[in-house]
Design a protein around this motif. Sequence first.
Motif, PDB file in Angstrom:
ATOM      1  N   TYR A   1      50.037   0.672  15.725  1.00 31.26           N
ATOM      2  CA  TYR A   1      50.975   1.787  15.738  1.00 31.26           C
ATOM      3  C   TYR A   1      50.607   2.909  14.761  1.00 31.26           C
ATOM      4  N   PRO A   2      50.144   2.597  13.552  1.00 33.98           N
ATOM      5  CA  PRO A   2      49.734   3.705  12.672  1.00 33.98           C
ATOM      6  C   PRO A   2      48.568   4.510  13.263  1.00 33.98           C
ATOM      7  N   GLY A   3      47.611   3.828  13.876  1.00 36.69           N
ATOM      8  CA  GLY A   3      46.485   4.519  14.512  1.00 36.69           C
ATOM      9  C   GLY A   3      46.936   5.363  15.690  1.00 36.69           C
ATOM     10  N   ALA A   4      47.821   4.796  16.504  1.00 39.21           N
ATOM     11  CA  ALA A   4      48.348   5.533  17.654  1.00 39.21           C
ATOM     12  C   ALA A   4      49.145   6.746  17.183  1.00 39.21           C
ATOM     13  N   GLU A   5      49.929   6.563  16.129  1.00 35.07           N
ATOM     14  CA  GLU A   5      50.704   7.682  15.585  1.00 35.07           C
ATOM     15  C   GLU A   5      49.781   8.813  15.157  1.00 35.07           C
ATOM     16  N   ALA A   6      48.697   8.480  14.459  1.00 28.84           N
ATOM     17  CA  ALA A   6      47.751   9.508  13.999  1.00 28.84           C
ATOM     18  C   ALA A   6      47.127  10.239  15.185  1.00 28.84           C
ATOM     19  N   ALA A   7      46.739   9.491  16.212  1.00 35.81           N
ATOM     20  CA  ALA A   7      46.118  10.115  17.389  1.00 35.81           C
ATOM     21  C   ALA A   7      47.098  11.045  18.101  1.00 35.81           C
ATOM     22  N   PHE A   8      48.335  10.580  18.298  1.00 34.62           N
ATOM     23  CA  PHE A   8      49.321  11.409  18.992  1.00 34.62           C
ATOM     24  C   PHE A   8      49.686  12.649  18.181  1.00 34.62           C
ATOM     25  N   ARG A   9      49.737  12.514  16.866  1.00 42.16           N
ATOM     26  CA  ARG A   9      50.029  13.688  16.024  1.00 42.16           C
ATOM     27  C   ARG A   9      48.901  14.727  16.125  1.00 42.16           C
ATOM     28  N   LYS A  10      47.664  14.249  16.233  1.00 40.03           N
ATOM     29  CA  LYS A  10      46.538  15.180  16.404  1.00 40.03           C
ATOM     30  C   LYS A  10      46.659  15.921  17.735  1.00 40.03           C
ATOM     31  N   VAL A  11      47.050  15.197  18.778  1.00 39.30           N
ATOM     32  CA  VAL A  11      47.222  15.838  20.088  1.00 39.30           C
ATOM     33  C   VAL A  11      48.292  16.920  20.003  1.00 39.30           C
ATOM     34  N   ILE A  12      49.405  16.614  19.347  1.00 32.79           N
ATOM     35  CA  ILE A  12      50.485  17.596  19.212  1.00 32.79           C
ATOM     36  C   ILE A  12      50.030  18.797  18.397  1.00 32.79           C
ATOM     37  N   ASN A  13      49.191  18.568  17.384  1.00 34.58           N
ATOM     38  CA  ASN A  13      48.661  19.696  16.604  1.00 34.58           C
ATOM     39  C   ASN A  13      47.789  20.609  17.454  1.00 34.58           C
ATOM     40  N   ILE A  14      47.072  20.023  18.399  1.00 36.06           N
ATOM     41  CA  ILE A  14      46.208  20.811  19.280  1.00 36.06           C
ATOM     42  C   ILE A  14      47.027  21.465  20.390  1.00 36.06           C
ATOM     43  N   ASN A  15      47.948  20.692  20.969  1.00 35.31           N
ATOM     44  CA  ASN A  15      48.749  21.179  22.098  1.00 35.31           C
ATOM     45  C   ASN A  15      50.218  20.860  21.829  1.00 35.31           C
ATOM     46  N   SER A  16      50.887  21.784  21.202  1.00 33.04           N
ATOM     47  CA  SER A  16      52.258  21.540  20.744  1.00 33.04           C
ATOM     48  C   SER A  16      53.289  21.517  21.866  1.00 33.04           C
ATOM     49  N   THR A  17      52.890  21.817  23.089  1.00 34.41           N
ATOM     50  CA  THR A  17      53.860  21.872  24.185  1.00 34.41           C
ATOM     51  C   THR A  17      53.889  20.604  25.034  1.00 34.41           C
ATOM     52  N   ASN A  18      53.142  19.593  24.670  1.00 31.30           N
ATOM     53  CA  ASN A  18      53.030  18.395  25.495  1.00 31.30           C
ATOM     54  C   ASN A  18      54.160  17.409  25.184  1.00 31.30           C
TER      55      ASN A  18
ATOM     56  N   ALA B   1      42.491  15.235  25.721  1.00 34.25           N
ATOM     57  CA  ALA B   1      42.529  14.085  26.632  1.00 34.25           C
ATOM     58  C   ALA B   1      41.968  12.835  25.950  1.00 34.25           C
ATOM     59  N   ASN B   2      40.871  12.983  25.222  1.00 38.98           N
ATOM     60  CA  ASN B   2      40.276  11.839  24.529  1.00 38.98           C
ATOM     61  C   ASN B   2      41.196  11.293  23.443  1.00 38.98           C
ATOM     62  N   LEU B   3      41.823  12.185  22.678  1.00 43.82           N
ATOM     63  CA  LEU B   3      42.758  11.744  21.636  1.00 43.82           C
ATOM     64  C   LEU B   3      43.980  11.058  22.245  1.00 43.82           C
ATOM     65  N   PHE B   4      44.475  11.618  23.344  1.00 44.52           N
ATOM     66  CA  PHE B   4      45.624  11.012  24.017  1.00 44.52           C
ATOM     67  C   PHE B   4      45.275   9.610  24.504  1.00 44.52           C
ATOM     68  N   GLN B   5      44.116   9.481  25.146  1.00 43.52           N
ATOM     69  CA  GLN B   5      43.687   8.169  25.642  1.00 43.52           C
ATOM     70  C   GLN B   5      43.501   7.185  24.486  1.00 43.52           C
ATOM     71  N   GLN B   6      42.962   7.664  23.388  1.00 40.27           N
ATOM     72  CA  GLN B   6      42.802   6.826  22.192  1.00 40.27           C
ATOM     73  C   GLN B   6      44.169   6.368  21.694  1.00 40.27           C
ATOM     74  N   GLY B   7      45.141   7.284  21.656  1.00 48.06           N
ATOM     75  CA  GLY B   7      46.493   6.938  21.223  1.00 48.06           C
ATOM     76  C   GLY B   7      47.128   5.888  22.116  1.00 48.06           C
ATOM     77  N   VAL B   8      46.975   6.045  23.422  1.00 48.39           N
ATOM     78  CA  VAL B   8      47.535   5.066  24.368  1.00 48.39           C
ATOM     79  C   VAL B   8      46.878   3.702  24.170  1.00 48.39           C
ATOM     80  N   SER B   9      45.567   3.710  24.009  1.00 53.27           N
ATOM     81  CA  SER B   9      44.833   2.461  23.803  1.00 53.27           C
ATOM     82  C   SER B   9      45.293   1.764  22.513  1.00 53.27           C
ATOM     83  N   LEU B  10      45.415   2.529  21.441  1.00 51.03           N
ATOM     84  CA  LEU B  10      45.867   1.953  20.163  1.00 51.03           C
ATOM     85  C   LEU B  10      47.304   1.444  20.270  1.00 51.03           C
ATOM     86  N   TYR B  11      48.136   2.158  21.014  1.00 54.18           N
ATOM     87  CA  TYR B  11      49.523   1.731  21.233  1.00 54.18           C
ATOM     88  C   TYR B  11      49.544   0.390  21.969  1.00 54.18           C
ATOM     89  N   GLN B  12      48.717   0.261  22.996  1.00 52.01           N
ATOM     90  CA  GLN B  12      48.660  -0.985  23.762  1.00 52.01           C
ATOM     91  C   GLN B  12      48.149  -2.150  22.907  1.00 52.01           C
TER      92      GLN B  12
END
Length: 155
Positions: free
Chosen positions: A49-66, A34-45
Amino acid sequence: MFNNLQTTNVLSIFVVTIAIILLIYFAVKTLITANLFQQGVSLYQQQDYPGAEAAFRKVININSTNDVVRLFLGDVLKAQDKVAEAQDLYQQVIQRSPKNPEGYLRLANILMLQNQQQEATTNLQKSQELFQKQRQPEKAQRIAQLLEKMSHKLS
């Protein structure tokens, strides 16, 4: 008899301990995600974009079904002109969740950028149909208006 009772108590304690450990593990994993996702959304806003991409990729690594994270990651990649990667992610979402209208909508946007009007139209129609089925008539109506504009341009 006393030995059986002791064995049962030890086994019960063991099972409860394992259950508590699993609950803690999943709670921590959920909190991190949840924290990584929120960080990704914040960076996207903030258009980082590179920071948001890194955060979202970490979320997918943790939870690949999202799939929501995949959609956001696709948006971030599109914003960085990594169109082929974004397109692949949107197609993955459609494949994994064929009733997710956002995947079709975002893929249609990519296809329009690539001047593939027929494929874009097909995806928009599917998205519109799904929004209608999911009782989101406002979104379905906006897509209908877009389809109408597109048909006038092709005429």
